[in-house]
Write an enzyme that holds these catalytic residues in place. Structure first.
Site, PDB file in Angstrom:
ATOM      1  N   ARG A   1     -26.849  11.558  83.826  1.00 19.00           N
ATOM      2  CA  ARG A   1     -26.332  10.584  82.876  1.00 19.00           C
ATOM      3  C   ARG A   1     -26.123   9.268  83.605  1.00 19.00           C
ATOM      4  O   ARG A   1     -26.027   9.217  84.844  1.00 19.00           O
ATOM      5  CB  ARG A   1     -25.015  11.066  82.259  1.00 19.00           C
TER       6      ARG A   1
ATOM      7  N   ARG B   1     -30.684  31.539  61.722  1.00 18.23           N
ATOM      8  CA  ARG B   1     -32.027  31.536  61.165  1.00 18.23           C
ATOM      9  C   ARG B   1     -32.822  32.707  61.752  1.00 18.23           C
ATOM     10  O   ARG B   1     -32.337  33.413  62.645  1.00 18.23           O
ATOM     11  CB  ARG B   1     -32.685  30.182  61.445  1.00 18.23           C
TER      12      ARG B   1
ATOM     13  N   HIS C   1     -19.076  25.425  68.940  1.00 23.10           N
ATOM     14  CA  HIS C   1     -19.123  24.426  67.880  1.00 23.10           C
ATOM     15  C   HIS C   1     -20.217  23.390  68.096  1.00 23.10           C
ATOM     16  O   HIS C   1     -20.580  23.064  69.218  1.00 23.10           O
ATOM     17  CB  HIS C   1     -17.773  23.692  67.722  1.00 23.10           C
TER      18      HIS C   1
ATOM     19  N   LEU D   1     -47.302  47.500  31.715  1.00 18.73           N
ATOM     20  CA  LEU D   1     -47.843  46.316  31.051  1.00 18.73           C
ATOM     21  C   LEU D   1     -47.130  45.088  31.596  1.00 18.73           C
ATOM     22  O   LEU D   1     -45.964  44.845  31.287  1.00 18.73           O
ATOM     23  CB  LEU D   1     -47.660  46.436  29.538  1.00 18.73           C
TER      24      LEU D   1
ATOM     25  N   ASN E   1     -36.440  21.867  71.759  1.00 21.77           N
ATOM     26  CA  ASN E   1     -37.489  22.876  71.924  1.00 21.77           C
ATOM     27  C   ASN E   1     -38.849  22.454  71.389  1.00 21.77           C
ATOM     28  O   ASN E   1     -39.834  23.136  71.609  1.00 21.77           O
ATOM     29  CB  ASN E   1     -37.065  24.185  71.245  1.00 21.77           C
TER      30      ASN E   1
END
Length: 460
Positions: free
Chosen positions: A448, A341, A371, A13, A394
């Site tokens: 750069r 993830r 890091h 139930l 990405n």
């Protein structure tokens, strides 16, 4: 379930709203250690009744169906919630059509019920040829539970708390109805149409079947189970918390007895489907849920959250790390403060340090991202080194693209790798670069602005 004497099925139930939960979610979907309450009832019944289990749903029916859409479950809809007796009436055609001799009826809010309690009810009822059986408990405070009325030691009726009248029914007993019944189908079928809603709630009570059976001269068994807290229903947030704590303690204790080292055990939460091998070390507080596997000699430090992940033997997840649908191989280390993830994989001896996030990315054997790095849709070759502040860019706003980094490549700090892009084996990317083109094996890439030094003036 079948034996030499009888066959049996079950009706759950699960149609009630659970008003006292103060939640938009149906009561049977309230979570216990990361799993919906109803799943624990299924866990107890499935080994006993195979596929002869029907679940009556009503409030939030679509939500319940969705929660179990990947499981082979048979649902019966109670369009209007008119009480537990009416819910059973909704499922009765399924019950009779199945040809079973007995049907167990149980509320979906009893997540701690154990198979051995059900077997006891089966033995005492069906095993003895009784027509109606139900589990009773004796509590110091019967609270809002239905009271069991006995005459000369025999069950006479079950009266809901709000309908109990001492003038009519006698001194209030401490024996209560646990809401778990076993009904002989042939004997109870004539009783269901006799249920009425002449009570304080205006509902059709399944408990009235007991009194009707007594009046008809049927054999009724009240199966006493002491004050077993595992058989109590869950109706409020406080009761949900109580049940979850009992469940948590039972699961942690089982792992301790199996050889798992659990430190600060009172602060460790482990889901029912988590597998932990003997010799693994768990430091609380931490939480492990879903289909997580933790191998022997693996270490999970405090303040970690893990779901549907695999930590192979000898792997390490350091403090304050989060892993979901991830994999950490033998000798690999993630954290502290790492986020893995779905699709994150650390192969043997790989290193993922503090404030590194990975999604659909692989660190191959011995690779390091120590890091401040984001690696998404990436394949990092063995023994490659990813400098601090590296980002795989990405997503172009429409599609995701992959980054491939060859073995023993070195990516300097603060580098942006604009995918799709490939960095060759033993290639070197200078710090601060924005890489938009492939870098071949062994090449040095610098992208750069050129530094220009100016003499400082008085006003500069």
């Amino acid at each position: 379930m079948s034996s030499n004497q009888y066959t049996a099925g079950a009706v759950i139930l699960a149609a009630g709203k659970g008003t006292r939960m103060y939640s938009d979610k149906p009561k049977v979907l309230q979570p216990l250690l990361g799993e919906p309450m109803l799943r624990f009832v299924y866990r107890a019944l499935d080994p006993l009744f195979s596929k002869a289990v029907w679940t009556v749903i009503g409030h939030g029916a679509d939500m319940v169906r969705k929660a179990f859409c990947h499981e082979d479950r048979e649902f019966v809809l109670q369009e209007k919630q008119l009480g537990t007796g009416h819910a059973l009436q909704c499922a009765w055609d399924k019950v009779t059509a199945s040809g079973i001799d007995y049907v167990l009826v149980i509320n979906g809010d009893t997540p701690l019920v154990r198979p051995d309690s059900i077997v006891r009810l089966l033995d005492r009822t069906a095993g003895s040829g009784a027509d109606v059986g139900f589990i009773t408990l004796t509590l110091e405070d019967p609270a809002a539970f239905g009271r069991v009325v006995r005459r000369h030691g025999h069950v006479a009726a079950v009266i809901e708390a709000k309908d109990y009248d001492t003038a009519q029914h006698g001194p209030e007993p401490r024996e209560i109805n646990a809401g778990i019944y076993l009904l002989k189908v042939a004997a109870v079928s004539p009783l269901l149409p006799l249920l009425t809603n002449a009570n304080a709630s205006g509902e059709y009570y399944i408990t009235d079947i007991v009194e009707l059976a007594v009046r008809q001269g049927l054999r009724v068994e009240g199966v006493e189970c002491g004050n077993d807290p595992d058989l109590l229903g869950v109706n409020t947030p406080a009761e949900l918390m109580r049940s979850e704590e009992l469940l948590r303690e039972n699961i942690v204790t089982r792992h301790l007895h199996n050889g798992v080292h659990v430190h600060a055990a009172g602060s460790v939460r482990i889901g029912p489907d988590v597998v932990i091998e003997p010799g693994a070390v768990i430091h609380g507080p931490c939480e492990l849920y879903g289909n997580t596997f933790v191998g022997a000699q693996a270490v999970i430090d405090s303040h970690c959250w893990v779901k549907d992940s695999r930590l192979h033997p000898g792997s390490t997840l350091r403090n304050f790390s989060h892993a979901e649908q991830a994999e950490i191989a033998t000798g690999a280390v993630a954290g502290p403060y790492a986020r893995l993830r779905p699709g994150a994989v650390l192969e043997q001896d790989a290193r993922m340090g503090n404030f590194v996030e990975m999604k659909k990315a692989v660190l191959r054997k011995g690779a390091k991202a120590s890091h401040l790095t984001y690696l998404g849709d990436a394949d990092i070759g063995s023994e490659a080194n990813i400098g601090a502040g590296t980002i795989t860019c990405n997503y172009d706003g429409v599609n995701k693209h992959r980054t491939v980094i060859g073995e023993k490549a070195f990516i300097g700090s603060n580098t942006a790798l604009v995918a799709p892009v490939s960095i060759g084996k033993q290639a070197l990317v200078g710090a601060g670069s924005v890489i938009t083109k492939d870098v071949e094996d062994g090449e040095l890439a610098i992208a750069r602005g050129r530094q220009k030094n100016l003499r400082k003036t008085r006003h500069s």
